[in-house]
Design a protein around this motif. Structure first.
Motif, PDB file in Angstrom:
ATOM      1  N   TRP A 148       0.828  -1.198   0.000  1.00  0.00           N
ATOM      2  CA  TRP A 148       0.000   0.000   0.000  1.00  0.00           C
ATOM      3  C   TRP A 148       0.872   1.261   0.000  1.00  0.00           C
ATOM      4  O   TRP A 148       0.672   2.185  -0.782  1.00  0.00           O
ATOM      5  N   LEU A 149       1.904   1.277   0.839  1.00  0.00           N
ATOM      6  CA  LEU A 149       2.794   2.442   0.886  1.00  0.00           C
ATOM      7  C   LEU A 149       3.503   2.620  -0.449  1.00  0.00           C
ATOM      8  O   LEU A 149       3.642   3.732  -0.963  1.00  0.00           O
ATOM      9  N   PHE A 150       3.926   1.487  -1.012  1.00  0.00           N
ATOM     10  CA  PHE A 150       4.620   1.543  -2.304  1.00  0.00           C
ATOM     11  C   PHE A 150       3.719   2.186  -3.357  1.00  0.00           C
ATOM     12  O   PHE A 150       4.132   3.088  -4.094  1.00  0.00           O
ATOM     13  N   TYR A 151       2.469   1.727  -3.413  1.00  0.00           N
ATOM     14  CA  TYR A 151       1.573   2.292  -4.433  1.00  0.00           C
ATOM     15  C   TYR A 151       1.262   3.742  -4.149  1.00  0.00           C
ATOM     16  O   TYR A 151       1.126   4.550  -5.073  1.00  0.00           O
ATOM     17  N   ALA A 152       1.182   4.075  -2.865  1.00  0.00           N
ATOM     18  CA  ALA A 152       0.909   5.470  -2.531  1.00  0.00           C
ATOM     19  C   ALA A 152       2.049   6.356  -3.012  1.00  0.00           C
ATOM     20  O   ALA A 152       1.829   7.400  -3.641  1.00  0.00           O
TER      21      ALA A 152
END
Lengths: 336, 568, 365
Positions: free
Chosen positions: A37-41
Motif C-alpha cells: 500500500w505504501l509503495f503504491y501510494a
C-alpha cells in the motif's frame, strides 16, 4: 500493533487474496499489504509530480520553441514567495511518506510476545534453520497465522535474509545476533534469498520457505524430528552433511574439483599431508578435532577458512558425521 | 573597455595566426609537464573516457551474461569480479572525477575570468595521482582481480583472496587526487575572483563546483583512513572491523558510507550545475531563482553528510537511528526538487532551441526526475526493507548516476566541445545519438525497478527463471544504449577531423567562457574580462557571418568596429 | 607541501629586495603578492581540515571501542608509560615554539636565526621519533602489539627491535655525514650548511633513544616502584613480583568487566535487540566475559594512530628540511615568507594531534 490492525483491514479492502501483481510477488505475510500500500501510494504521488514536470517541460518546449518571429519575452527572474512555496509544500508530502514508512517499520521491528522462535545460522553459502526441539533444516518451515521470530547469526561474513513474499529483510552479522519476525498468511511455498553479497556462490544461497497450516506444522515437525532421530548414524550424517552446510565446501564425489575443503570421498583411513608438512591418518579423532577446531590441522593445499562447529553439533551428530564420512570409503580398514 | 574587448575577440576568431592553448607549444613534454589547467582538463577528459569505455564494456558483459538465468559465458567468480570492477571503475575513475576534474578543470578559471587555478602544480599532481590510482586498479585486476563489490564490506573483504589491498591503495590515491582538485577550486573561487566577479555573479556551474569541492574536502579524507584501516586489517589483522578479532564489521559500513553517500553528491552536484548553464543558454532567459539554485547546492552539500545511515536500514542499526536517517534523507530531496522547478521556470517565456546540449538537458530532467522520485521509496523505511539490495536500488542509482551525472556530462561535453577543441560537430547525428541513449537507457533500467520490487536481489550471477523476461529486456536496452554512446563518440571524434571551425560563441552563452576565442588562448584572456551579471542575453545576437553569436552594445559606441545586430 | 610549493615560481636570492610590480617569486596567474600569500594560506587551512578529518576516522573508532569496552581501555593503559608520553609531548610543544619563532624570523629577514630555529625544530622531531622508537621496540619485546599479534609476556624478550627501528637513522647519519664532508670539501655555500643541519637532525634521533631509555630509570629512582604499571618499560629485578600484582589486578578487573559486560548486554537486549552480544572468536554468541581481545584492539588503535602521526612527523621533517635549504639560499624575507608560514601551520597541527593523542592513549588508566 495498532497500525498493523489498521493495515490488515486495509489489506482486506485493497488486496486480492494472493496479492500478486506485475510489480510484486504474492503477499505472503501480513506486512505485505501494508508495504505494498505504501509503495503504491508513493508511486501515485511520484507519478503525479513526474507527469507535471514532464508535462510542463514538453509544453514549454513546444510553446516557446525558437522560431522566426519568436524571441524570449521578459519575465521575472525570481519570485520569492513562489520559490518558498515550492520549497516548503513538498516537505509536507515528504513528511507524510516518512511517517507512514516509519510506522510500518516499527511494526517490522517490534516482535510480539510469544512468537515461535527459530534460530537461523547463515554461512557461505547455505542456511540452517534450527527449531526449538533441536531439529535443523536447510529450508524454512513455518506455521501460518502465527508470529515467527528468527534469531539470526552468521558464521563467516555478512549475509542478509530476504523473503520477497513476506516483504522482510534483515542482515546477519557475524559476532552478534539480529532478529526479525513475520506472520505468514496461508499455506504455500516462497523463495528465500541471501540479499547481501557474500562471495562466489552468493546467487545460489537460496532456500524455500514452506508455510504450513498451523495444525499441519506441529505434525510436520514431529514427523521430521522422528525421521531424523531414528536414522542410523551414517544416514543421519548424510542428512547433516546437507543441512549443516558441509556440502558447500566438501565434495562426496571424487570427480568434483575446486571446492574450498577436501573431498570426503575415499578419504577415511588414508594418510594425508598437512600444511605444516606432517602427515596424519584420517581417523575418528582427526575428524572430530577438525569439526571442533578446524584450524588446528589443515590438509595441504587448502586454506584455513572453515568455521568451528563447536556448540553447533551435539556429540551424537558428530558421531553421525564421522560414520557418514567413514561410509564414503568402503575400502577403509577400521583402525585398531 | 568593452569595445576593445569586442574587437579583440573578433580578431581572435578571424585571426588564424593566433596561438591557442592547443597550438601554443607541441611535443609530448609540453603536455606531460603542462601546468595549463586547460591541457590538464583535456588529459583528464581522455583518461576518464578511457575508464568509462572499460567500465561500459564490463557493463555490457554483465548484461549479456544475464540473458540466461544460469551460466551463459561467465563463471560465478568471473561475474563477481566483473560487477565489482564495473562499479569501482565507474565510481572512482569515472563518475567522481568526470565533471569536476575534466570539464571543471577546463572551465573554472575561464568562467571565473582568471588565468589559471590557484595551484597549477597541484592540479597536475592531481592528474598524475589519478593515473597512479588507475594503475593500482589495473594492478588489482592483473594480480587476482577483485570480488568484494565496490563497497568493500568487511569481513568479506578481509577474507577474500583477491587483491583488496591493491585496490584499496588505488582508492586511497584517487582520494588524494580528488582532494587536490577540490582544494584548488575552493581556493581559486575564494581568492582569485577578478574585479566585478562577486559571489552572486558567478555562473551556477561554479557554485555547484564550489559545493562539490566542500564535499571533496570534508568527505574524502574519511574514505582515505577507511581504506588504510582496511589495508591494515588485511595485512596485519588489527581487528577493528573483523568480528573474528572482536571488531565490528558494521563500523566499516558507517565509515564507508560517511564518504560514499556524500560522494553521490560529488557526482550529481556538478551535473546540476551544467544543467543550470545549459537551460539558461538555450532558453535565452536568465536562470530563474539564481540564489535559490546557488543556495540549494550548498544545502545539498551539507545535508548530504547527514544521511549516510540510509544505506544501512537492515544492517541492524537501532530503530531510532533508522528514523533519524530516514527523516534527514527526505530533507535532502527538497533542494533537488527546487532546482528542477527553477529549471522549468527558466524555460517559461524563453526562446527554447533544441540543440544537442539542450536535448541532453531535457533528457536529464526526465531521467533525474525518475531517479530522484524513486529515491522516495528507498528513503521510506518500510519500503526500503523490501527493496534494499534488490534491482530496484540498482535501477535507482543508475537513474541518478547515469541518467543524472553521465547525461549531464555528455550534455556539458557537447556544450563546451566547440570551446575546448574549436570544432563544431554534426548537430543532427549528435541529436540522434542523444535520442538513442535516452531510449536505450530507459529500456535498460526501467525493467530493473520491476525486477527489484518482485524480489530479485542484486549481485546475482544466476537467478530464478521467472525474472528472465525482465533481464532480457534490460540487456537489449543496454545494447541500444551502448550503440548510442558509440554513435555519440563517433560524432565528436569526427568533428575533430572534419568539423566546421567553431565560433567564439556558438550557442549564445553569456558567461565568460564564451568571450574568449574557441579554443581559448594560452592565458585564457589577454585582457581582464569585463564581468557583468551572468545570464543576460539581450546584447548577444546571432551573426550569420560569424556562424555564431556576438555581443552588440545597445548603443554601439563605434559602428565601424561592432558587427551589426542581425536577427535570424 | 606541494600546495605551498606550487605558489612559488623560481624564487631567487635577491627577489625579495625588488619592489617592482612583478617580483620573481610571484606566479604569473596571481595579481599581487598579497593574493598569492592569501591563496596559499587558505589552501593550507583547507589541507589542514582534510588532515583533521583524516584523523577523525581514527578518533571515531577510538570513541566507539572505548564506549563499548571501557574496561579494556583502562586495562590497556597500564602497558603505556605516561612519563615517556609526557616527555614527547614536551618535546613537540617546544618544537612548535621554535617553529612559530622561525616564522617570525623569516618575516624579519633574520636568516641565521631562521636556519637555527628550523634546525632545532627538526632535531626535536627527531628526538620525538627516537623516544617513540624506544616505546615501540619495548612493546615489541613485551609482545604488546596489535590485535592479531597481541600476546603480552611478563618479561621483555631481548630482541634487536630497537636496532632495527634505528636503521633508518643510522643510514641517515652516515649519508648526511658523507654529504656534509663532501660539500664542505667543495666549499659549497648552500649544501654544506644544509647537510650539517640534516646531520644534526639524524644524530638527534639517538639523543631521543637515550632520553627514552633514561627517563623511566630516572623517574623510578625518584618515585620508587609504586606505579608499577607505568614501569613496564624498565627492566627491574622486581619485574616478577610486579607482574604477579598485575595478575591480581587483572583478576579484579576481570570480575568487574564480566559484570559490566553482562549488564551492558542485558541492557541492550531491552533497548536494542540487535546490539552486540558476542565477544570473540571462540565465544561467538556466548556470554560476555573479560577477554584480552579488546585490549588488543586498543593497541591496534594505538599503533594506527601513533604510526600515522609518526608518518606526519616524517612528512613535516621533509618539508622543514626543504625550508632549511631555501632559507640558506636566502629565499625568505619580509616580502616573501609564505612557505615558512604554511609549513608552520602544518607543524602546529601535527603537534596538536599529538596533544589529543597523549591523554586519550596514555592517561586513561
Amino acid at each position: 500493533m495498532m497500525t498493523s490492525t489498521m493495515l490488515s483491514t486495509l489489506h482486506a479492502v485493497w488486496g486480492q487474496s494472493s496479492g500478486e501483481t506485475l510489480v510484486f510477488p504474492t503477499q505472503g505475510s501480513d506486512f505485505a499489504p501494508a508495504i505494498d500500500w505504501l509503495f503504491y501510494a508513493i508511486t501515485a504521488i511520484s507519478a503525479f509530480f513526474f507527469a507535471i514536470i514532464v508535462g510542463v517541460m514538453v509544453y514549454f518546449v513546444l510553446r516557446y520553441r525558437r522560431r522566426p518571429g519568436h524571441d524570449a519575452q521578459p519575465s521575472a527572474s525570481h519570485n520569492t514567495p513562489l520559490e518558498i512555496a515550492w520549497s516548503v509544500l513538498p516537505g509536507f508530502i515528504l513528511l507524510a511518506i516518512f511517517a507512514a514508512g516509519f510506522l510500518i517499520f516499527l511494526d517490522l521491528r517490534r516482535v510480539p510476545e510469544g512468537a515461535y522462535e527459530i534460530k537461523v545460522t547463515a554461512r557461505k553459502w547455505s542456511w540452517a534453520f534450527e527449531y526449538p526441539n533441536g531439529l535443523v533444516m536447510e529450508d524454512l518451515h513455518v506455521p501460518a497465522d502465527r508470529p515467527v521470530r528468527l534469531l539470526m547469526s552468521s558464521m563467516d561474513v555478512i549475509h542478509s535474509l530476504f523473503v520477497p513474499a513476506f516483504r522482510v529483510k534483515q542482515d546477519l552479522v557475524p559476532g552478534r545476533y539480529t532478529e526479525m519476525w513475520f506472520r505468514a498468511t496461508g499455506a504455500g511455498t516462497h523463495r528465500l534469498y541471501c540479499a547481501e553479497y557474500c562471495g562466489q556462490k552468493h546467487s545460489t544461497m537460496v532456500a524455500n520457505v514452506v508455510v504450513h497450516e498451523p495444525a499441519d506444522f506441529e505434525q510436520w515437525l514431529r514427523i521430521e524430528t522422528d525421521k531424523t532421530n531414528n536414522l542410523p548414524p551414517a544416514e543421519l550424517g548424510a542428512l547433516l552433511y546437507k543441512r549443516q552446510g558441509c556440502a558447500q565446501c566438501h565434495a562426496i564425489d571424487d570427480n568434483v574439483q575446486g571446492k574450498a575443503g577436501p573431498s570426503f570421498a575415499k578419504t577415511f583411513g588414508t594418510q594425508q599431508r598437512l600444511t605444516n608438512g606432517e602427515s596424519v591418518t584420517i581417523e575418528e579423532n582427526y575428524l572430530r578435532r577438525s569439526i571442533l577446531e578446524p584450524l588446528a590441522q589443515i590438509r595441504a593445499g587448502f586454506q584455513p577458512v572453515m568455521p568451528t562447529y563447536q556448540g553447533r553439533l551435539r556429540d551424537n551428530e558428530i558421531d553421525a558425521l564421522i560414520a557418514y564420512i567413514k561410509s564414503l570409503n568402503p575400502e577403509a580398514t577400521p583402525k585398531e | 573597455m568593452s569595445e576593445s574587448h569586442l574587437s579583440t575577440a573578433t580578431a581572435h576568431v578571424h585571426g588564424h595566426g593566433e596561438e591557442d592553448y592547443l597550438s601554443c607549444s607541441s611535443g609530448w613534454k609540453s603536455w606531460a609537464f603542462t601546468l595549463d589547467h586547460k591541457r590538464i582538463g583535456v588529459m583528464y577528459l581522455v583518461a576518464i573516457l578511457a575508464s568509462f569505455l572499460a567500465g561500459g564494456i564490463m557493463a555490457l558483459l554483465i548484461r549479456l551474461e544475464l540473458l540466461l538465468p544460469g551460466k551463459f559465458f561467465l563463471s560465478e567468480d568471473q561475474y563477481n569480479h566483473m560487477f565489482t570492477l564495473h562499479g569501482a571503475i565507474m565510481t572512482f575513475l569515472f563518475l567522481i572525477p568526470s565533471i569536476p576534474a575534466a570539464l571543471g578543470n577546463f572551465m573554472v578559471p575561464v568562467m571565473l575570468g582568471v588565468k589559471d587555478v590557484a595551484f597549477p602544480r597541484m592540479n597536475l599532481a592531481s592528474f598524475y595521482l589519478w593515473i597512479g590510482g588507475a594503475i593500482f586498479f589495473l594492478a588489482a585486476v592483473i594480480l587476482g582481480g577483485l570480488d568484494t563489490g565496490w563497497t568493500f564490506y568487511t569481513p568479506y573483504s578481509t577474507t577474500t583472496n583477491t587483491s583488496v589491498i591493491t585496490a584499496s591503495l588505488g582508492v586511497f590515491i584517487l582520494g588524494f587526487s580528488s582532494i587536490f582538485t577540490g582544494l584548488n577550486f575552493l581556493v581559486t573561487i575564494n581568492m582569485m575572483r577578478p574585479a566585478g566577479m562577486t559571489w552572486f555573479r558567478m555562473p551556477l556551474f561554479l557554485w555547484s563546483l564550489y559545493a562539490t569541492s566542500i564535499i571533496q574536502i570534508l568527505a574524502t579524507p574519511v574514505i582515505g583512513i577507511t581504506g588504510l584501516l582496511l589495508i591494515a586489517e588485511r595485512a596485519l589483522g588489527i581487528g577493528i572491523f573483523d568480528p573474528a578479532r572482536g571488531g565490528d564489521p558494521v563500523l566499516f559500513q558507517h565509515f564507508f558510507w560517511f564518504y560514499s553517500h556524500p560522494a553521490v553528491y560529488i557526482m550529481i552536484l556538478p551535473a546540476m550545475g551544467i544543467i543550470s548553464e545549459m537551460v539558461s543558454t538555450f532558453s535565452r532567459k536568465p536562470i530563474f531563482g539564481y540564489r535559490f539554485i546557488a543556495y540549494s547546492s550548498i544545502a545539498i552539500a551539507l545535508l548530504g553528510f547527514l544521511v549516510w545511515g540510509h544505506h544501512m536500514f537492515v544492517s541492524g542499526q537501532s530503530p531510532l537511528a533508522a528514523m533519524m536517517f530516514s527523516a534527514l534523507t527526505f530533507s535532502v530531496s527538497i533542494p533537488s526538487a527546487i532546482k528542477v522547478f527553477n529549471w522549468l521556470s527558466t524555460m517559461y517565456k524563453g526562446s527554447v532551441s533544441l540543440e544537442t546540449p539542450m536535448c541532453y538537458t531535457l533528457s536529464f530532467i526526465f531521467l533525474f526526475g525518475i531517479g530522484g522520485l524513486t529515491g522516495l521509496f528507498l528513503g521510506a523505511l518500510a519500503t526500503d526493507v523490501h527493496l534494499h539490495d534488490t534491482y530496484f536500488v540498482v535501477a535507482h542509482f543508475h537513474y541518478v548516476m547515469m541518467g543524472g551525472t553521465l547525461i549531464a556530462f555528455l550534455g556539458g561535453l557537447h556544450y563546451w566541445w566547440p570551446k575546448m577543441f574549436g570544432k563544431m560537430y554534426n548537430e543532427n547525428l549528435a541529436r540522434i545519438a542523444c535520442l538513442i541513449i535516452f531510449v536505450g537507457f530507459n529500456a535498460t533500467f526501467f525493467p530493473q525497478f520491476i525486477l527489484g520490487s518482485r524480489g530479485m536481489p542484486r549481485r546475482y550471477a544466476k537467478y530464478d527463471p521467472e525474472f528472465q523476461i525482465f533481464h532480457q529486456f534490460s540487456t537489449f536496452g543496454a545494447l541500444l544504449l551502448g550503440a548510442g554512446l558509440f554513435l555519440s563518440a563517433g560524432v565528436l571524434l569526427h568533428s575533430l577531423l572534419r568539423g566546421r571551425r567553431a565560433p567564439a560563441n556558438p550557442w549564445g552563452g553569456s558567461t565568460l567562457e564564451w568571450k574568449c576565442s574557441s579554443p581559448p588562448p594560452h592565458h585564457n584572456f589577454d585582457w581582464p574580462p569585463v564581468v557583468t551579471e551572468p545570464y543576460h542575453y539581450d546584447h548577444i545576437q546571432y551573426d550569420p557571418k560569424e556562424g555564431g553569436y556576438v555581443e552588440v552594445e545597445e548603443v554601439a559606441p563605434d559602428p565601424d568596429d561592432a558587427p551589426l545586430p542581425v536577427k535570424h | 607541501m606541494s600546495d605551498s610549493s606550487s605558489v612559488v615560481a623560481e624564487p631567487s636570492a635577491t627577489s625579495h629586495h625588488h619592489s617592482d610590480d612583478h617580483p620573481r617569486f610571484l606566479a604569473h596567474h596571481f595579481g599581487s603578492p598579497q593574493q598569492q600569500f592569501d591563496a596559499g594560506k587558505f589552501g593550507m587551512w583547507l589541507f589542514l581540515i582534510t588532515e583533521v578529518l583524516f584523523f577523525s576516522g581514527l578518533f571515531c573508532a577510538y570513541a566507539v571501542y572505548r564506549s563499548t569496552h571501557p574496561e579494556a581501555f583502562a586495562n590497556a593503559d597500564r602497558y603505556l608509560d605516561s612519563t615517556l608520553g609526557a616527555t614527547n609531548t614536551a618535546v613537540l610543544i617546544f618544537s612548535s615554539l621554535t617553529m612559530a619563532w622561525a616564522v617570525r624570523a623569516a618575516q624579519l629577514g633574520q636568516k641565521t636565526l631562521l636556519i637555527r630555529l628550523l634546525t632545532i625544530t627538526l632535531m626535536c622531531a627527531s628526538i620525538f621519533l627516537g623516544v617513540k622508537a624506544v616505546e615501540y621496540s619495548h612493546k615489541w619485546d613485551l609482545g604488546i602489539l596489535w590485535a592479531s599479534q597481541f600476546n603480552p609476556k611478563d618479561h621483555a624478550a631481548h630482541s634487536p627491535a630497537l636496532l632495527v627501528l634505528s636503521i633508518p637513522a643510522i643510514l641517515a647519519t652516515m649519508i648526511t655525514g658523507v654529504a656534509f664532508a663532501v660539500s664542505r670539501a667543495k666549499k659549497s655555500p648552500i649544501a654544506a650548511p644544509f647537510w650539517f643541519c640534516l646531520l644534526l637532525t639524524s644524530v638527534a634521533f639517538f639523543g631521543g633513544v637515550g632520553l627514552g631509555t633514561m627517563v623511566p630509570v630516572i623517574e623510578e629512582s625518584f618515585t620508587g616502584v609504586k606505579h608499577g604499571g607505568d614501569h613496564e618499560e624498565s627492566h627491574s629485578e622486581q619485574g616478577g613480583d610486579r607482574s604477579h600484582g598485575h595478575d591480581e589486578h587483572a583478576n579484579v578487573a576481570q570480575g568487574t568487566d564480566a559484570h559490566a559486560g553482562h549488564s551492558h548486554a542485558a541492557e541492550s537486549q531491552v533497548s536494542e535487540p540487535q546490539a552486540s552480544i558476542g565477544n570473540g572468536p571462540s565465544h561467538l554468541l556466548g556470554q560476555a566475559e573479560f577477554d584480552p581481545t579488546y585490549t588488543g584492539i586498543f593497541f591496534s588503535i594505538y599503533y594506527v594512530m601513533t604510526g600515522l602521526h609518526a608518518i606526519h612527523i616524517l612528512a613535516g621533517m621533509g618539508t622543514i628540511a626543504w625550508l632549511v635549504w631555501r632559507s640558506i639560499r636566502g629565499d625568505f624575507g619580509p616580502d616573501y615568507f609564505g612557505p615558512v608560514d604554511y609549513v608552520g601551520l602544518y607543524w602546529h597541527l601535527v603537534d596538536l594531534i599529538w596533544i589529543y593523542l597523549f591523554p586519550l592513549l596514555y592517561l586513561i588508566g
